[in-house]
Write an enzyme that holds these catalytic residues in place. Structure first.
Site, PDB file in Angstrom:
ATOM      1  N   HIS A 100     -10.019  21.103 -10.595  1.00 52.93           N
ATOM      2  CA  HIS A 100      -9.514  21.745 -12.199  1.00 52.93           C
ATOM      3  C   HIS A 100      -9.021  23.054 -11.740  1.00 52.93           C
ATOM      4  O   HIS A 100      -7.910  23.310 -12.469  1.00 52.93           O
ATOM      5  CB  HIS A 100     -10.934  21.993 -12.826  1.00 52.93           C
ATOM      6  CG  HIS A 100     -10.756  22.991 -13.795  1.00 52.93           C
ATOM      7  ND1 HIS A 100     -10.360  22.917 -15.213  1.00 52.93           N
ATOM      8  CD2 HIS A 100     -11.248  24.225 -14.058  1.00 52.93           C
ATOM      9  CE1 HIS A 100     -10.003  23.720 -15.953  1.00 52.93           C
ATOM     10  NE2 HIS A 100     -10.981  24.729 -15.328  1.00 52.93           N
ATOM     11  N   TRP A 122     -11.225  25.927  -5.528  1.00 51.50           N
ATOM     12  CA  TRP A 122      -9.837  26.045  -5.527  1.00 51.50           C
ATOM     13  C   TRP A 122      -9.156  27.071  -4.362  1.00 51.50           C
ATOM     14  O   TRP A 122      -8.118  27.033  -3.935  1.00 51.50           O
ATOM     15  CB  TRP A 122      -9.158  26.308  -6.918  1.00 51.50           C
ATOM     16  CG  TRP A 122      -9.192  27.910  -7.130  1.00 51.50           C
ATOM     17  CD1 TRP A 122     -10.407  28.307  -7.579  1.00 51.50           C
ATOM     18  CD2 TRP A 122      -8.026  28.683  -6.943  1.00 51.50           C
ATOM     19  NE1 TRP A 122      -9.791  29.972  -7.786  1.00 51.50           N
ATOM     20  CE2 TRP A 122      -8.495  29.879  -7.401  1.00 51.50           C
ATOM     21  CE3 TRP A 122      -6.690  28.517  -6.651  1.00 51.50           C
ATOM     22  CZ2 TRP A 122      -7.444  31.010  -7.510  1.00 51.50           C
ATOM     23  CZ3 TRP A 122      -5.945  29.848  -6.323  1.00 51.50           C
ATOM     24  CH2 TRP A 122      -6.539  31.017  -6.941  1.00 51.50           C
ATOM     25  N   TYR A 180      -1.364  38.207 -10.826  1.00 50.06           N
ATOM     26  CA  TYR A 180      -0.405  38.811 -11.542  1.00 50.06           C
ATOM     27  C   TYR A 180       0.801  37.828 -11.836  1.00 50.06           C
ATOM     28  O   TYR A 180       1.565  38.022 -12.887  1.00 50.06           O
ATOM     29  CB  TYR A 180      -0.022  40.146 -10.919  1.00 50.06           C
ATOM     30  CG  TYR A 180      -1.314  40.682 -11.202  1.00 50.06           C
ATOM     31  CD1 TYR A 180      -1.720  41.670 -12.572  1.00 50.06           C
ATOM     32  CD2 TYR A 180      -2.185  41.141  -9.782  1.00 50.06           C
ATOM     33  CE1 TYR A 180      -2.736  42.127 -12.531  1.00 50.06           C
ATOM     34  CE2 TYR A 180      -3.308  41.858 -10.281  1.00 50.06           C
ATOM     35  CZ  TYR A 180      -3.558  42.427 -11.347  1.00 50.06           C
ATOM     36  OH  TYR A 180      -4.697  43.056 -11.423  1.00 50.06           O
ATOM     37  N   SER A 212       5.218  40.833 -25.367  1.00 48.96           N
ATOM     38  CA  SER A 212       6.078  42.148 -25.562  1.00 48.96           C
ATOM     39  C   SER A 212       7.430  41.738 -26.349  1.00 48.96           C
ATOM     40  O   SER A 212       7.873  42.290 -26.965  1.00 48.96           O
ATOM     41  CB  SER A 212       6.450  42.619 -24.024  1.00 48.96           C
ATOM     42  OG  SER A 212       5.353  42.993 -23.599  1.00 48.96           O
ATOM     43  N   HIS A 251     -11.968  40.658  -3.836  1.00 44.85           N
ATOM     44  CA  HIS A 251     -12.525  39.423  -4.028  1.00 44.85           C
ATOM     45  C   HIS A 251     -13.671  38.922  -2.877  1.00 44.85           C
ATOM     46  O   HIS A 251     -14.131  37.936  -2.817  1.00 44.85           O
ATOM     47  CB  HIS A 251     -11.482  38.193  -3.768  1.00 44.85           C
ATOM     48  CG  HIS A 251     -10.280  38.372  -4.839  1.00 44.85           C
ATOM     49  ND1 HIS A 251     -10.545  37.593  -5.985  1.00 44.85           N
ATOM     50  CD2 HIS A 251      -9.335  39.125  -4.932  1.00 44.85           C
ATOM     51  CE1 HIS A 251      -9.787  37.998  -6.731  1.00 44.85           C
ATOM     52  NE2 HIS A 251      -8.725  38.543  -6.292  1.00 44.85           N
ATOM     53  N   THR A 258      -2.163  48.762 -16.749  1.00 45.82           N
ATOM     54  CA  THR A 258      -2.725  47.752 -17.711  1.00 45.82           C
ATOM     55  C   THR A 258      -2.935  48.370 -19.007  1.00 45.82           C
ATOM     56  O   THR A 258      -2.676  47.737 -20.007  1.00 45.82           O
ATOM     57  CB  THR A 258      -3.685  46.931 -17.164  1.00 45.82           C
ATOM     58  OG1 THR A 258      -3.352  46.509 -15.997  1.00 45.82           O
ATOM     59  CG2 THR A 258      -4.176  45.820 -17.807  1.00 45.82           C
ATOM     60  N   ARG A 297     -21.815  30.121  -9.889  1.00 44.58           N
ATOM     61  CA  ARG A 297     -20.803  29.035 -10.203  1.00 44.58           C
ATOM     62  C   ARG A 297     -20.934  27.877  -9.454  1.00 44.58           C
ATOM     63  O   ARG A 297     -21.397  27.899  -8.329  1.00 44.58           O
ATOM     64  CB  ARG A 297     -19.762  29.794 -10.407  1.00 44.58           C
ATOM     65  CG  ARG A 297     -19.313  30.347  -8.848  1.00 44.58           C
ATOM     66  CD  ARG A 297     -18.260  31.571  -8.865  1.00 44.58           C
ATOM     67  NE  ARG A 297     -16.961  30.825  -9.306  1.00 44.58           N
ATOM     68  CZ  ARG A 297     -15.699  31.034  -8.503  1.00 44.58           C
ATOM     69  NH1 ARG A 297     -15.667  32.301  -8.004  1.00 44.58           N
ATOM     70  NH2 ARG A 297     -14.515  30.331  -8.862  1.00 44.58           N
TER      71      ARG A 297
END
Lengths: 524, 324
Positions: free
Chosen positions: A68, A133, A249, A260, A295, A320, A442
């Site tokens: 996935h 993943w 990103y 935008s 991470h 941001t 998870r």
């Protein structure tokens, strides 16, 4: 250039050098992958509908979570935005095509076999990739199924495709802008893609390096990721996330660009703070290179490392927030209308901000020890990936589909798609914040009884969200076959930019002679 | 770079539809599929014929190479036919420059691995710092030094019987390729390789200089010298590998030193070989077909950029793999 039009039949698509054809193929391919990755998600949510093991074996569940993620990141989101770039960048900067059209076709055509190779691993002995993943060593090396070699080479091909696509985009933007289209007049979608393409060229080779190290460790006896030989499994995580953080990103910046474009159109106002948008995007890209170890807070880094990565990560909130401020201020006192692209864009701003806030919580190293590898993380990155990347992609399709096809989509069906998606998405992922904070891990096919209600809600939400994408597909196909014809070059009355100066539908070749860009027509 | 785009309104050549990309895809996919299957000893069809995965690989590679040959000749013919505007030539140049940047980042991943192992992972395994506080329980007497002559697995003894490693057993090399000191420098092969590669960067520059002055003879001479230096470099590198395997006990399987040594020098050597082939092709193009003019020689220029790139990588490699 000759007036060569589209060829007939299948060879048109196989041999094409036309940026619009290639863009179309990328978009359809990515939607097919979106449905494939989505069906894996449906299997995951069906299994998690109730506690206990009901439908699939844990081993297969692992393959589903892994596939996935891989299919959605590399097959759905990235090619979708490359497709959008192919279609829109030449139209937005007044170029006749992409800079290197044959290579452009090659970048696309190596993708379907790469994903066929990846998907075929599910049917191989030992099953497909089952290590998540992020494919951490040693799960992906020592304990991996034999099919991992196909996965590794598949990733190599995807990387090659991305690098060639990105080089093409850079060459197009740097070299093919029409006279008068200076850098600071470029539409923001073009700017965000220029920066995204730079990120791609910088980090896809690092990913190639990571999988090459895996290949060598598995088959040729090296010890990159083996402590016994003086290496370190944690090294894998460093190399992977050096790629992986800029990657997030890569996924979201083109979405920023799309939003935008759309928000000014339906606010009937120029984008607020254009320059600051450009600088904020560049700052985010720069910071993305120095935050990767957030991470890995729980992996056992020295305290200095935890602190550095924590502060650097929190800095990303500044540019941001500037972007979110600019989007909101663009809408402020505008004459707003709420067509489907605008609905998706406003939802993007709102929900991406939620994802940003949960990201800030995760950025705090000591707090992350609690959140790490829980559903809180899953909720966080789905708010950015789905409500960020996929919502902006849906917005983009509704926004430019009339320009592509010369036909108007059904607004009622579009709005239905939006509201069903919006409800389904939030029903799926909002409860996951709660179960995550309460400690539900998870990537596990079973869970404690106390998480049962929220998981059932999540699963129902996921089925609703999944079904709403079929409505989207139906709407797009119906637009192409039965849509109401329009011929106004400027489909939306508040739209600005060169793409709205060419006829609707956009002819096969546009801007064979570069236009002279007038002050007003650039980014609006 | 001209930032104003196409001011002259010249026509940008967009090629007709082309079979090249699809052929290249078929070649690449066969290559990859053959390699992945071959590495896993998978066979297809006749079970007695155990090499058919590698057969797929070689067929794919040959087809891929042939496609690239046709692709490049097509691009060259288009240029000779005058289809390429100055703007299109800039696109090619930008493409090559960013391709080289992507190669830099590929090497960066392996340098990152080397630095991480040398500065963090291996010292921690030896118990240094907070991060290594508990490692003496696992790896006993392991002490860190670079080159890593004794792996952590060696340190706890009985390597042959252990499968503590993730993917095998690792026993350190007998000797390393590290810098032996200035007294011994002339017996040290990497010193010659450094001299050769640095010289070749100069000779390719002289070749470029000769081409810019339309001196075809000198261009051929210096380019030939460059290619030959490349051949010698790759030959010496192979000799070094032979020495390592035959006399130093230094292989891919000798732990972190062998791993990083062979991977960094190996990928570099592969890139030198590629660059050498690129330059050789430019030489043959000029020699047999008279390609290139003093104003238009992108194929040669791109190859020489690539050559300078492998040279710069070598300098870093020399410093961190061999000397420090």
């Amino acid at each position: 250039m000759g007036a060569h039009g589209p060829a007939k039949g299948l060879t048109r698509w196989l041999f094409t050098t036309n940026h619009k054809d290639i863009g179309t193929m990328y978009l359809w391919f990515s939607f097919a992958m979106f449905l494939l990755g989505g069906s894996f998600a449906m299997i995951i949510r069906a299994e998690l509908f109730q506690p206990g093991l009901q439908i699939v074996e844990p081993e297969f569940f692992n393959q589903m979570t892994t596939m996935h993620g891989l299919v959605m990141v590399f097959g759905a989101i990235m090619p979708a935005f490359v497709g959008l770039a192919n279609w829109m960048i030449p139209l937005m900067i007044g170029a006749p095509d992409m800079a290197l059209p044959r290579m452009n076709n090659w970048s696309f055509w190596i993708l379907p076999p790469a994903f066929a190779l990846l998907a075929s691993t599910l049917f191989m002995e030992g099953g497909g990739p089952n290590f998540g993943w992020t494919f951490y060593a040693p799960l992906s090396t020592t304990y991996a199924p034999p099919s991992v070699t196909y996965f590794i080479f598949g990733v190599h091909i995807m990387g090659l495709s991305s690098i060639m696509g990105a080089i093409n985009i850079i060459a197009t933007i740097v070299n093919m802008r029409a006279p008068g289209m200076t850098y600071m007049k470029m539409p923001l979608f073009v700017w965000t893609w220029l920066i995204t393409a730079f990120l791609l060229v910088a980090v896809m080779p690092v990913l190639a390096g990571a999988v090459t190290m895996m290949l060598m460790d598995i088959h040729f006896g090296t010890s990159f990721f083996s402590a016994a030989g003086g290496g370190d499994p944690v090294l894998f995580q460093h190399v992977f996330w050096f790629f992986g953080h800029p990657e997030v990103y890569i996924i979201i910046l083109p979405g920023f660009g799309v939003v935008s474009q759309i928000i000014p159109t339906f606010s009937r106002k120029p984008l607020f703070g254009y320059d600051s948008m450009v600088y904020a995007t560049a700052s985010i890209a720069f910071l993305s290179f120095i935050v990767w170890a957030h991470h890995m807070y729980t992996v056992g880094m020295p305290i200095a490392g935890e602190l550095f990565f924590m502060y650097a990560t929190m800095l990303i909130a500044v540019p941001t927030a500037a972007k979110v401020f600019n989007w909101i201020t663009t809408m402020f006192k505008g004459s707003l209308t709420f067509e489907t692209p605008m609905l998706f864009s406003i939802a993007f701003v709102f929900l991406f901000t939620v994802g940003g806030f949960s990201g800030l919580m995760l950025a705090i190293a000591p707090a992350d020890f609690q959140y790490h590898d829980t559903y809180f993380v899953v909720a966080h990155f789905h708010y950015t990936m789905v409500a960020g990347a996929i919502f902006s992609m849906s917005a983009a399709v509704y926004y430019w589909l009339p320009k592509w096809t010369g036909k108007m989509y059904n607004e009622t069906m579009g709005k239905t798609h939006f509201w069903v998606s919006f409800v389904g998405f939030n029903l799926t992922f909002f409860p996951q914040h709660f179960v995550g904070l309460a400690g539900m891990p998870r990537r596990i096919p079973d869970y404690n009884l106390m998480f049962a209600d929220f998981n059932m809600m999540s699963s129902i939400g996921a089925f609703i969200y999944g079904a709403s994408q079929l409505l989207f597909l139906f709407n797009v196909v119906r637009t192409i076959t039965h849509g109401e014809k329009i011929d106004d070059p400027k489909v939306w009355d508040g739209a600005h930019g060169l793409e709205w100066t060419v006829p609707t539908p956009a002819p096969y070749h546009t801007f064979t002679t570069p236009p002279d860009v007038k002050e007003v027509e650039a980014h609006g | 770079m001209a930032s104003q785009g196409n001011t002259a309104h010249e026509v940008y050549y967009v090629p007709e539809s082309s079979k090249l990309a699809v052929c290249a895809t078929i070649g690449l996919v066969l290559t990859i599929f053959g390699a992945a299957s071959g590495i896993n000893d998978r066979t297809f069809g006749d079970p007695n014929e155990s090499t058919n995965s590698w057969f797929i690989f070689w067929v794919g590679l040959a087809f891929f190479a042939a496609t690239l040959f046709v692709w490049f000749s097509t691009a060259i013919k288009e240029n000779i036919a005058g289809k390429n505007s100055a703007q299109l030539k800039r696109s090619y140049a930008i493409g090559m420059q960013w391709f080289i940047f992507s190669e830099v980042m590929f090497f960066f991943a392996f340098f990152l691995a080397l630095f991480y192992i040398r500065w963090f992972a291996a010292p921690w395994l030896a118990g240094e710092g907070d991060a290594g506080r508990s490692n003496y329980l696992l790896w006993g007497d392991f002490s860190y030094s670079w080159p890593l002559m004794e792996t952590p697995q060696d340190a706890i003894g009985g390597v042959a019987n252990q499968v503590m490693a993730n993917n095998g057993v690792f026993s350190g090399p007998e000797r390393s390729m590290a810098f032996p000191g200035f007294g011994e420098i002339f017996k040290w092969l990497p010193f010659y390789n450094t001299v050769i590669l640095l010289t070749s960067s100069v000779t390719v520059h002289w070749a470029h200089h000769a081409l810019l002055h339309d001196n075809r003879k000198k261009f051929h001479q210096w380019l030939t010298v460059t290619v030959l230096l490349g051949v010698v470099f790759v030959g010496l590198q192979l000799l070094e590998y032979y020495e390592a395997y035959a006399h130093y006990g230094l292989t891919l399987e000798t732990g972190a030193y062998g791993t990083t040594f062979f991977m960094l020098t190996g990928f570099h050597g592969f890139h030198v070989a590629m660059g050498m082939i690129m330059l050789l092709i430019q030489l043959l193009r000029s020699y047999t077909k008279g390609h290139f003019t003093k104003d238009d020689h992108f194929g040669f220029a791109a190859s020489s950029w690539y050559w300078h790139f492998v040279d710069v990588v070598w300098i870093f490699l020399m410093l961190v793999v061999y000397i420090f």
